[in-house]
Design an enzyme around this catalytic site. Structure first.
Site, mmCIF file in Angstrom:
data_model
loop_
_atom_site.group_PDB
_atom_site.id
_atom_site.type_symbol
_atom_site.label_atom_id
_atom_site.label_comp_id
_atom_site.label_asym_id
_atom_site.label_seq_id
_atom_site.Cartn_x
_atom_site.Cartn_y
_atom_site.Cartn_z
ATOM 1 N N HIS A 1 -1.613 7.321 4.342
ATOM 2 C CA HIS A 1 -0.528 6.321 4.436
ATOM 3 C C HIS A 1 0.750 6.638 3.666
ATOM 4 C CE1 HIS A 1 0.256 1.792 5.325
ATOM 5 N NE2 HIS A 1 0.748 2.601 6.248
ATOM 6 N N CYS B 1 0.792 -1.240 0.000
ATOM 7 C CA CYS B 1 0.000 0.000 0.000
ATOM 8 C C CYS B 1 0.826 1.292 0.000
ATOM 9 C CB CYS B 1 -1.005 0.002 1.134
ATOM 10 S SG CYS B 1 -0.410 -0.691 2.665
#
Ligand SMILES: *[C@@H]1O[C@H](CO)[C@@H](O)[C@H](O)[C@H]1NC(C)=O
Ligand SMILES: *[C@@H]1O[C@H](CO)[C@@H](O)[C@H](O)[C@H]1NC(C)=O
Ligand SMILES: *[C@@H]1O[C@H](CO)[C@@H](O)[C@H](O)[C@H]1NC(C)=O
Ligand SMILES: *[C@@H]1O[C@H](CO)[C@@H](O)[C@H](O)[C@H]1NC(C)=O
Ligand SMILES: *[C@@H]1O[C@H](CO)[C@@H](O)[C@H](O)[C@H]1NC(C)=O
Length: 544
Positions: A133, A77
């Protein structure tokens, strides 16, 4: 007489100006909605052929627009989101390798200009709903400091779907804190299932959008990522109950998580239509990486029959779902050319009427994709100096060198595909979906035959792998070469057969390796502990 000529000239000039300016002006005002799913695998969307987990709204974007048949991302990710936002290969920004943890003082360096910053320059209102993130230890890393007018969502890898806590396993024991923020402030007032919460926020942004500006909305859902250990899979019970045809009890909950995600896509399409701006909006749907069939953040996603899962450079980790709906007057189609996660920045900028920047790895594929022309991208490179692999796709071939996590690079997820009785009817689900209904009502026909797209995307393995078959794993000087067009399941190593091709691909990799910004080790800072921040994972480095 003179004034007559002046009038004529003025008329001609204004006509020319109108003709020249208006299409561009119209173009530059197009809204962009970028929806990102988290850990959604190849076999977790029904456009790829399975009737087990139905995603009619997601699939409809592609049926009425363009389905991307060879969309590639990073296998993790943080790297894929850094690549998406910057248009640069993750290894050139130092964001490759293991995803960001809560105690790390690390982020996508602010020297890299990112997509919302470019769009803001073009006059867009820019909103991020959901996951970030790519850095949250310092204020300067936060979305609202990097081109987004607003952010509502989580800053780290995942959260609990109801309490929004994120948990880590430290040597002192489990450390946990809230990770839901509205801009810079902890969102203690947030209530509800995370997918609903993000969906409602996205819809309220659409509803209250001031149409004098174009809109960029990035909706980065938590779903269907797992939550914390102890309650990995979470969905409203009545939705789980509606998935009783799914044999695996774990995957039944996962299917409900995917259903909520798919419903959100339908709701967003409907909200854009109600607002009257769908005819001027581009909608992109992508997954950040493959499903996590096993391991620490298991979500019971399946990439089968592709080889590998999240964290692996094999196809199951990187070949994922992608679809574009656009207001262009183009025939709907399946796009078979390569598209990479770094391509969105230049491609969407082009769609917004700006020439893409030069210092990036992404290709502007807007016209190629829309007009179904051959992709200018024939090569995809991925280097992870932390896990220790390098991989390159060049035309039909893929080479993997170094070391990979072998336990994530095998065949997984077949056992999850069982169905009790008959699966639900796909065509009914499509016809009853909000997205399909809205697009159909808009007068956008489906010239493409749905079953032909699904058949084309149904992966047939060149060879069936049995448990005791020896398959190639890279490592100890061994490289693995596959023809991913003929052998999409990566069953047969061709490196001995084509040593010259291997050398040629290794040469390209060696040149690329010079561009690597070394990945700094994951260093945990005890001062990040949420106990010091009213039990939230908040900014913990003050920069003066
Ligand atoms: C924060 O959020 C609100 C809306 O939620 C927005 O109006 C505001 O401008 C945002 N940005 C910053 C930087 O505070
Ligand atoms: C957390 O740490 C404990 C003790 O070191 C270990 O047994 C457990 O497997 C760890 N859990 C995860 C999710 O890593
Ligand atoms: C979109 O539709 C609205 C009303 O339905 C119309 O006013 C507008 O001009 C349309 N925009 C484009 C770009 O076609
Ligand atoms: C590399 O060699 C070592 C020692 O012979 C062995 O233990 C290891 O499994 C090998 N790794 C791979 C990926 O083949
Ligand atoms: C601290 O956390 C509690 C919830 O546990 C919340 O109600 C309160 O508003 C927070 N205080 C501050 C100063 O943010």
């Amino acid at each position: 007489m003179l004034s007559f000529y002046v009038l004529i000239i003025l008329l001609i000039v204004s006509f020319v100006v109108c003709v020249k300016v208006s299409p561009r002006e119209k173009d530059s005002k197009r809204n962009i909605v970028l929806i990102v799913a988290d850990d959604l695998g190849w076999n977790d969307v029904s456009v790829h052929g399975s009737d087990q987990v139905l995603t009619p709204n997601i699939d409809s974007l592609g049926y009425h627009g363009v389905t991307l048949g060879r969309y590639y991302s990073n296998c993790i990710c943080t790297p894929s989101r850094a690549a998406l936002l910057s248009g640069k290969y993750a290894y050139t920004t130092g964001m490759q390798g293991w995803p960001l943890t809560g105690g790390e003082d690390r982020g996508l360096p602010v020297t890299h200009k990112i997509l919302p910053q470019y769009l803001k320059e073009l006059g867009y209102a820019t909103h991020l709903v959901g996951k970030w993130h790519v850095g949250s230890s310092r204020e300067e890393y936060l979305p609202t400091k990097r081109g987004f007018d607003s952010h509502f969502g989580h800053r780290l890898g995942s959260i609990d779907y109801y309490e929004y806590t994120y948990e880590e396993n430290w040597t002192i024991g489990k450390v946990s804190g809230m990770n839901m923020f509205r801009n810079q402030t902890a969102a203690w007032d947030a209530e509800g299932y995370a997918t609903d919460l993000y969906n409602n926020e996205a819809i309220s942004i659409i509803n209250s959008h001031d149409e004098t500006k174009p809109l960029f909305l990035m909706l980065a859902h938590l779903a269907p990522h797992s939550a914390n250990e102890g309650a990995l899979l979470q969905a409203p019970p009545e939705v789980v109950r509606s998935m009783r045809h799914v044999e695996s009890p774990e995957r039944r909950i996962f299917a409900a998580m995917v259903k909520k995600l798919d419903d959100s896509v339908g709701d967003v399409v409907e909200a854009l239509s109600r607002k009257g701006i769908l005819n001027n909006t581009i909608i992109v749907f992508i997954s950040d990486n493959g499903g996590m069939t096993s391991g620490v953040t298991v979500n019971y996603g399946s990439n089968y029959p592709l080889r590998g899962i999240k964290l692996s450079p094999y196809e199951g980790g990187v070949r994922v779902n992608g679809a574009i709906w656009a207001p262009e007057n183009v025939a709907s189609h399946l796009y078979e050319g390569y598209v990479h996660v770094t391509d969105w920045l230049p491609t969407l900028l082009k769609a917004a009427g700006r020439d893409p920047p030069k210092n990036i790895d992404g290709h502007d594929l807007w016209n190629k994709i829309m007009k179904n022309k051959v992709s200018s991208r024939s090569e995809i490179v991925d280097i992870d100096d932390m896990q220790g692999y390098a991989s390159i796709i060049s035309k039909n071939y893929k080479l993997i060198t170094g070391t990979v996590f072998n336990e994530y690079s095998n065949y997984q997820g077949k056992e999850l595909l069982g169905v009790i009785g008959n699966p639900p009817c796909y065509i009914d689900a499509i016809k009853n979906s909000k997205a399909y209904k809205v697009f159909t009502k808009m007068g956008r026909s489906v010239p493409i035959d749905i079953s032909s797209v699904r058949n084309a995307l149904k992966i047939e393995c060149q060879k069936q792998i049995k448990a005791d078959d020896v398959i190639c794993y890279p490592g100890n000087g061994t490289v693995c070469l596959y023809n991913i067009k003929k052998d999409p399941c990566e069953t047969t190593d061709l490196s001995k057969e084509y040593p010259e091709l291997v050398n040629k691909m290794l040469k390209v990799l060696n040149i690329e390796k010079k561009r690597v910004i070394p990945r700094v080790p994951t260093i945990r800072q005890p001062r990040a502990n949420p106990v010091y921040f009213n039990y939230t994972w908040d900014v913990f480095v003050d920069v003066v």
